[in-house]
Design a protein around this motif. Structure first.
Motif, PDB file in Angstrom:
ATOM      1  N   UNK A 126      -0.592 -21.281 -35.034  1.00 36.80           N
ATOM      2  CA  UNK A 126      -0.982 -22.396 -35.899  1.00 36.80           C
ATOM      3  C   UNK A 126      -1.416 -21.813 -37.233  1.00 36.80           C
ATOM      4  N   UNK A 127      -0.424 -21.528 -38.097  1.00 39.62           N
ATOM      5  CA  UNK A 127      -0.772 -20.922 -39.378  1.00 39.62           C
ATOM      6  C   UNK A 127       0.390 -21.020 -40.359  1.00 39.62           C
ATOM      7  N   UNK A 128       0.099 -20.629 -41.595  1.00 34.73           N
ATOM      8  CA  UNK A 128       1.110 -20.608 -42.646  1.00 34.73           C
ATOM      9  C   UNK A 128       1.908 -19.307 -42.589  1.00 34.73           C
ATOM     10  N   UNK A 129       3.191 -19.415 -42.906  1.00 33.62           N
ATOM     11  CA  UNK A 129       4.056 -18.252 -43.081  1.00 33.62           C
ATOM     12  C   UNK A 129       4.668 -18.346 -44.482  1.00 33.62           C
ATOM     13  N   UNK A 130       3.857 -18.139 -45.479  1.00 38.89           N
ATOM     14  CA  UNK A 130       4.326 -18.244 -46.863  1.00 38.89           C
ATOM     15  C   UNK A 130       4.841 -16.891 -47.338  1.00 38.89           C
ATOM     16  N   UNK A 131       5.896 -16.929 -48.135  1.00 46.19           N
ATOM     17  CA  UNK A 131       6.426 -15.672 -48.656  1.00 46.19           C
ATOM     18  C   UNK A 131       7.326 -15.951 -49.849  1.00 46.19           C
ATOM     19  N   UNK A 132       7.580 -14.913 -50.606  1.00 46.51           N
ATOM     20  CA  UNK A 132       8.534 -14.945 -51.715  1.00 46.51           C
ATOM     21  C   UNK A 132       9.569 -13.852 -51.483  1.00 46.51           C
ATOM     22  N   UNK A 133      10.826 -14.222 -51.500  1.00 48.41           N
ATOM     23  CA  UNK A 133      11.926 -13.271 -51.403  1.00 48.41           C
ATOM     24  C   UNK A 133      12.673 -13.258 -52.726  1.00 48.41           C
ATOM     25  N   UNK A 134      12.957 -12.074 -53.238  1.00 51.50           N
ATOM     26  CA  UNK A 134      13.814 -11.997 -54.425  1.00 51.50           C
ATOM     27  C   UNK A 134      14.667 -10.746 -54.354  1.00 51.50           C
ATOM     28  N   UNK A 135      15.828 -10.825 -54.967  1.00 48.97           N
ATOM     29  CA  UNK A 135      16.742  -9.689 -54.970  1.00 48.97           C
ATOM     30  C   UNK A 135      17.555  -9.690 -56.252  1.00 48.97           C
ATOM     31  N   UNK A 136      17.928  -8.510 -56.682  1.00 49.56           N
ATOM     32  CA  UNK A 136      18.843  -8.339 -57.798  1.00 49.56           C
ATOM     33  C   UNK A 136      19.924  -7.380 -57.336  1.00 49.56           C
ATOM     34  N   UNK A 137      21.179  -7.706 -57.647  1.00 50.93           N
ATOM     35  CA  UNK A 137      22.278  -6.897 -57.150  1.00 50.93           C
ATOM     36  C   UNK A 137      23.399  -6.759 -58.158  1.00 50.93           C
ATOM     37  N   UNK A 138      24.194  -5.715 -57.965  1.00 50.11           N
ATOM     38  CA  UNK A 138      25.388  -5.467 -58.773  1.00 50.11           C
ATOM     39  C   UNK A 138      26.554  -5.234 -57.823  1.00 50.11           C
ATOM     40  N   UNK A 156      12.973  -7.313 -52.275  1.00 50.24           N
ATOM     41  CA  UNK A 156      11.565  -6.966 -52.128  1.00 50.24           C
ATOM     42  C   UNK A 156      11.150  -6.783 -50.669  1.00 50.24           C
ATOM     43  N   UNK A 157      11.920  -7.297 -49.713  1.00 53.92           N
ATOM     44  CA  UNK A 157      11.591  -7.119 -48.302  1.00 53.92           C
ATOM     45  C   UNK A 157      12.612  -6.243 -47.561  1.00 53.92           C
ATOM     46  N   UNK A 158      13.853  -6.316 -47.990  1.00 48.58           N
ATOM     47  CA  UNK A 158      14.900  -5.575 -47.287  1.00 48.58           C
ATOM     48  C   UNK A 158      15.127  -4.190 -47.872  1.00 48.58           C
TER      49      UNK A 158
END
Length: 749
Positions: A430-442, A466-468
Motif C-alpha cells: 500500500x504505497x506510491x511507486x513514483x519515478x521518472x524515466x528518461x533516455x537519449x539515444x543515437x 537513467x535506470x537502464x
C-alpha cells in the motif's frame, strides 16, 4: 558482446553499383487522390519493374538510357511517361470505363505480404478491418493469423493480443511510428483507437527497426490513420450489438486550401445493459462509456518537398464491472457487493515534419514529437490502483545514400521522458511507486537493396537511460529471392525494456492474491530490466494451383530472455510473485500459412501455429500459463461482382481452434474452486455479411462465437468475492457466449 559485435559488423557492408534509383507515388485521378496499391511500374522494353506499396509509393532502378516508364493498373488507362532524370515522380492514373468488367475480376488484397520488403511485414488495409465488427484496434486482428486475440480477465471484457506467443508489452505498438500503447496504457490502450480511424496496420515479426527505439522484442505493430488529404468529406458508422454495446463514429474532412487539409474524428460508445450469461452473479462485460475526439491537420507541398501533420486528441473512458447488484454510489469500498470502476482520461498532441530535397529525392529529413498524458483511477473490490503518466517523445531522422541509391542509410537522435505517479493498494502493498524515466539515444541504420533479389538492413543504436544505463541495441534483417515468387528472410536483434509490472498485469487486481516482489536490488520496482534476443527465419512461395493463385509461408522465431520480470502464478493460488529470472526463459513460435483463391472473389486463408514457451519458476521449469501450444486459423471470404449501381454482397467466415492451455496452480483451493491442470480445447466461429447498396451506403450484420462456447467456472470464489479464493484472472475462453451485431456505413464523397 560477441553477438552484438557480429551484428554490428553488418553496418559496414557496402556494395558498388552503377545505377541510381527513381522514386515516385501513384494516385487515383488527381495528386490528392487515393494511393493505388499494387500498380505496375516498368521500364519500357526491359524486365526491370516493381509495384507500388500500401501508400502508392515505389522505387525502381534508374539508368540514363531508361527514358520511358510504363505505369499500369487494372481498371485504369496505362500511361507511358518520359523520364529524363531521377527526380521524384507523382503521377495519377485515370479510370478506364471500358475496362470496368476487368476491374471487377481484379481485387486488391486486404491482407498483403511483399516479396520485396526486407523485414517480415504483413499489411492490413482498411478493407480487412471491415470484415469484422472491429470497434477498436484490439478487436481488429480477429481475421489476421499473425496475431492471437485473447480475453485478459472475466470482468473488463478487454482483449489481449499476442505475437510469437508473447503478450503486447513485448511488442512495440506505434501510431504513425510514434509510441502509442506503452507504460500506463498497456492494459487498455488498444481499445482507445477506434477501428474506423485506421487506414492500415503494418505488422512486423521479429526485431524491429532501431529507428523506432530499443524496446521492441517480439515485433512491432504500426497503425496508420486516415490522412486528411485523402479523406472524404463525411463518413458515418453506427453499430449495435446483443451485448448492449452501441457505437457511433463520424468523420468530417475539409480541404482548407491547396496545401492544407483537416479532419475531425468523433467517436462515442456505450454499453448500457447488464449481462450475466453464465449466471455467476457477475457482469460478463462492463458497463462503459467512451468519448474520443481527434483533430488532424496536414500540410503538403510536393513541389517544395514539405509534408507535415498536427494531431490533437482527447479521450474519456469509464468502465464499471463486478457483481450484478453492485451500486457504485452505495457499495464502493464496502463488502456489500464486489465492484470495480476504471476511469481513464487521456490527451495527446503530436507533430510530424518532413522535408524531401527536391533535387535529391533520395535524401530527406524528418522530425517527430509527441506529448501525452494518461490518468487512470481505478479500484477492484477493496484493491486500489491509480496511475498517471506524462510522456514526451522526439525523434530526428536523416535519410540519404552512400555513393548511390542502392546503399542508403538513416541516422538520428531521439529523446524520451516518462513521469509516473503510481499508487498500489493491495494486501501486503500500500504505497506510491513514483519515478521518472528518461533516455537519449543515437542510431544508425544501413540498407542495401539491389532492387532485384537481395536486400539487407543492419542497424544499431546507443542509448543512455537513467535506470537502464548505457547500452547498445543491434538489429539486422535480410531478404533473398532465390527464384520467381519466392522469398527467404532472416532477422536477429536485441531488445531491452522496463517492465511496468502493475500496469501490465491489472487483471490480477481483480483477485484476492497477495502481491510479493521478491527482488529489491533493481531500479524498476526493485527488479532489473528485461533483456531478450529474437531470431527468426521466414520463407514464402507463391504458385499456381489448378490455374488459381496460391501461397505458402513458413515462419519460425525464437525469443531468448537474458533477464525477465517473471510473473509467477504457480507458487500458490493466493499469491502473485514478481521476481527476476533465475535460469532460462524462451518462446519458440512456428507458423505455417496456406492461402488460396478457390474461385473468382472466393479466397481461403489458413494457418497452423505451434508455440513452445517455457520459463524457470521457483517451483521449476513450466509452460507459460494460458497459452495454447497448438492453434489453427481459417478464414473464408467471398464477394459478388459489383453491379453498375455499385451494389455488392460480401461474406466472411473465420474459424479458430485452440488446443489445451496450461492453467495456473489452484490445487490448494477447496474442490469447488479448483481448475484442472489444463483447459479443454475448443473452437470459435465468427461471421459477417455486408450488403453494399451503392458506393456511399452499406449495412452489415454479423456474429461472434456463433458456436456459443463458454468457459466453465470463469470466476473462482464468485460466491464469496471477498474471501481468499476469489480470482477472475484465469480466463482461457469466452465467458459471454454468442454475440450478434448490426451496423451501417454512410459516406459523402
Amino acid at each position: 558482446m560477441q553477438k552484438q559485435f557480429i551484428l554490428l559488423l553488418c553496418l559496414i557492408v557496402s556494395a558498388a553499383s552503377f545505377s541510381q534509383e527513381l522514386k515516385g507515388k501513384i494516385t487515383e485521378g488527381t495528386a490528392t487522390g487515393q494511393p493505388i496499391i499494387g500498380a505496375s511500374i516498368q521500364w519500357l522494353n526491359t524486365q526491370i519493374g516493381t509495384t507500388t506499396d500500401v501508400n502508392g509509393d515505389f522505387s525502381i532502378s534508374y539508368k540514363p538510357e531508361f527514358t520511358k516508364l510504363v505505369i499500369s493498373y487494372v481498371g485504369f488507362s496505362t500511361d507511358t511517361i518520359t523520364v529524363n532524370s531521377p527526380n521524384f515522380i507523382h503521377h495519377s492514373l485515370v479510370q478506364n470505363n471500358e475496362l470496368e468488367e476487368v476491374t471487377i475480376n481484379k481485387e486488391r488484397k486486404s491482407l498483403q505480404k511483399s516479396y520485396m520488403k526486407t523485414a517480415n511485414v504483413t499489411t492490413m488495409s482498411s478493407k480487412e478491418l471491415l470484415k469484422a465488427a472491429c470497434c477498436n484496434l484490439a478487436e481488429s486482428f480477429e481475421t489476421n493469423p499473425s496475431i492471437d486475440v485473447n480475453f485478459s480477465d472475466a470482468l473488463t471484457g478487454t482483449k489481449q493480443i499476442k505475437m510469437l506467443g508473447l503478450t503486447s508489452p513485448y511488442l512495440m505498438i506505434t501510431e504513425e511510428n510514434l509510441p502509442s500503447v506503452r507504460g500506463a496504457s498497456q492494459a487498455y490502450g488498444l481499445s482507445f483507437t477506434p477501428g474506423t480511424w485506421v487506414e492500415s496496420i503494418q505488422i512486423t515479426k521479429g526485431a524491429g527497426s532501431v529507428v523506432n527505439g530499443f524496446e521492441s522484442i517480439s515485433g512491432q505493430i504500426n497503425t496508420e490513420l486516415i490522412k486528411p488529404v485523402n479523406d472524404i468529406p463525411f463518413f458515418l458508422n453506427a453499430y449495435g450489438s446483443t451485448d448492449s454495446r452501441f457505437e457511433l463514429n463520424t468523420h468530417f474532412n475539409k480541404k482548407v486550401s491547396d496545401k492544407w487539409s483537416t479532419s475531425l474524428f468523433l467517436h462515442g460508445n456505450a454499453r448500457l445493459g447488464k449481462n450475466d450469461m453464465n449466471d455467476d452473479g457477475f457482469l460478463d462485460n462492463p458497463l462503459s462509456k467512451q468519448i474520443n475526439v481527434l483533430n488532424r491537420w496536414q500540410y503538403t507541398d510536393m513541389e517544395k518537398g514539405w509534408v507535415s501533420f498536427l494531431n490533437f486528441r482527447y479521450m474519456n473512458d469509464a468502465k464499471q464491472t463486478g457483481e450484478v447488484d453492485f451500486d457504485k454510489d452505495r457499495d464502493k469500498f464496502t463488502t456489500n457487493y464486489w465492484g470495480s470502476e476504471i476511469k481513464t482520461q487521456r490527451y495527446d498532441v503530436s507533430a510530424k515534419l518532413g522535408y524531401v530535397f527536391p533535387d535529391m529525392p533520395y535524401q530527406s529529413i524528418g522530425f517527430q514529437t509527441s506529448f501525452n498524458g494518461h490518468d487512470q483511477e481505478s479500484y477492484f473490490g477493496l484493491n486500489r490502483y491509480d496511475i498517471n503518466q506524462k510522456s514526451f517523445y522526439s525523434n530526428l531522422i536523416f535519410n540519404s545514400i552512400i555513393s548511390n541509391t542502392l546503399n542508403k542509410f538513416a541516422t538520428g537522435l531521439n529523446f524520451t521522458y516518462d513521469k509516473y505517479d503510481e499508487f498500489v493498494g493491495v494486501p501486503n502493498i500500500a504505497r506510491d511507486f513514483n519515478r521518472i524515466d528518461n533516455s537519449v539515444g543515437a542510431f544508425f541504420e544501413y540498407t542495401y537493396d539491389n532492387t532485384t533479389n537481395f536486400s539487407l538492413v543492419a542497424g544499431a543504436r546507443v542509448d543512455n537511460h537513467n535506470r537502464l544505463g548505457t547500452f547498445i541495441t543491434p538489429r539486422i534483417h535480410a531478404r533473398y529471392n532465390p527464384w520467381d515468387r519466392a522469398v527467404v528472410r532472416a532477422s536477429a536483434g536485441r531488445g531491452k525494456r522496463s517492465a511496468n509490472i502493475f500496469a501490465e498485469n491489472q487483471q490480477l487486481f481483480a483477485s484476492s492474491r497477495v502481491f510479493d516482489i521478491l527482488n529489491t536490488g533493481g531500479k524498476i520496482y526493485g527488479l532489473d530490466a528485461e533483456i531478450a534476443w529474437n531470431y527468426g527465419v521466414s520463407f514464402m512461395q507463391g504458385f499456381t494451383l489448378f490455374n488459381r493463385p496460391a501461397e505458402v509461408t513458413f515462419d519460425f522465431y525464437r525469443t531468448d530472455f537474458q533477464n525477465q520480470a517473471v510473473v509467477d502464478l504457480y507458487a500458490s493460488p493466493q499469491q502473485a510473485l514478481f521476481y527476476n529470472l533465475d535460469g532460462k526463459s524462451f518462446a519458440n513460435s512456428l507458423q505455417l500459412d496456406f492461402n488460396y483463391e478457390l474461385a473468382t472473389h472466393f479466397n481461403l486463408r489458413t494457418a497452423y501455429k505451434f508455440y513452445e514457451i517455457e520459463t524457470d519458476y521457483l517451483s521449476g521449469s513450466a509452460q507459460r500459463p494460458l497459452q495454447a501450444k497448438h492453434r489453427f486459423f481459417g478464414n473464408l471470404e467471398y464477394e459478388t461482382h459489383i453491379t453498375d449501381k455499385g451494389q455488392q454482397w460480401k461474406f466472411d467466415f473465420t474459424y479458430n481452434w485452440l488446443g489445451k492451455q496450461q492453467l495456473p496452480n489452484t490445487a490448494s483451493n477447496p474442490a469447488s474452486d479448483r481448475l484442472p491442470d489444463y483447459s479443454p480445447s475448443f473452437s470459435l466461429m465468427n461471421a459477417q455479411i455486408t450488403r453494399t447498396f451503392s458506393s456511399t451506403f452499406e449495412v452489415y450484420v454479423g456474429g461472434e462465437n456463433i458456436g456459443n462456447y463458454k468457459q466453465d467456472k470463469a470466476i473462482l470464489g464468485s460466491d464469496n468475492p471477498f474471501g481468499p479464493n476469489f480470482d477472475s484472472s484465469i480466463i482461457y475462453a469466452p465467458i459471454f457466449g454468442q454475440m450478434y451485431y448490426a451496423g451501417l456505413r454512410f459516406k459523402i464523397k
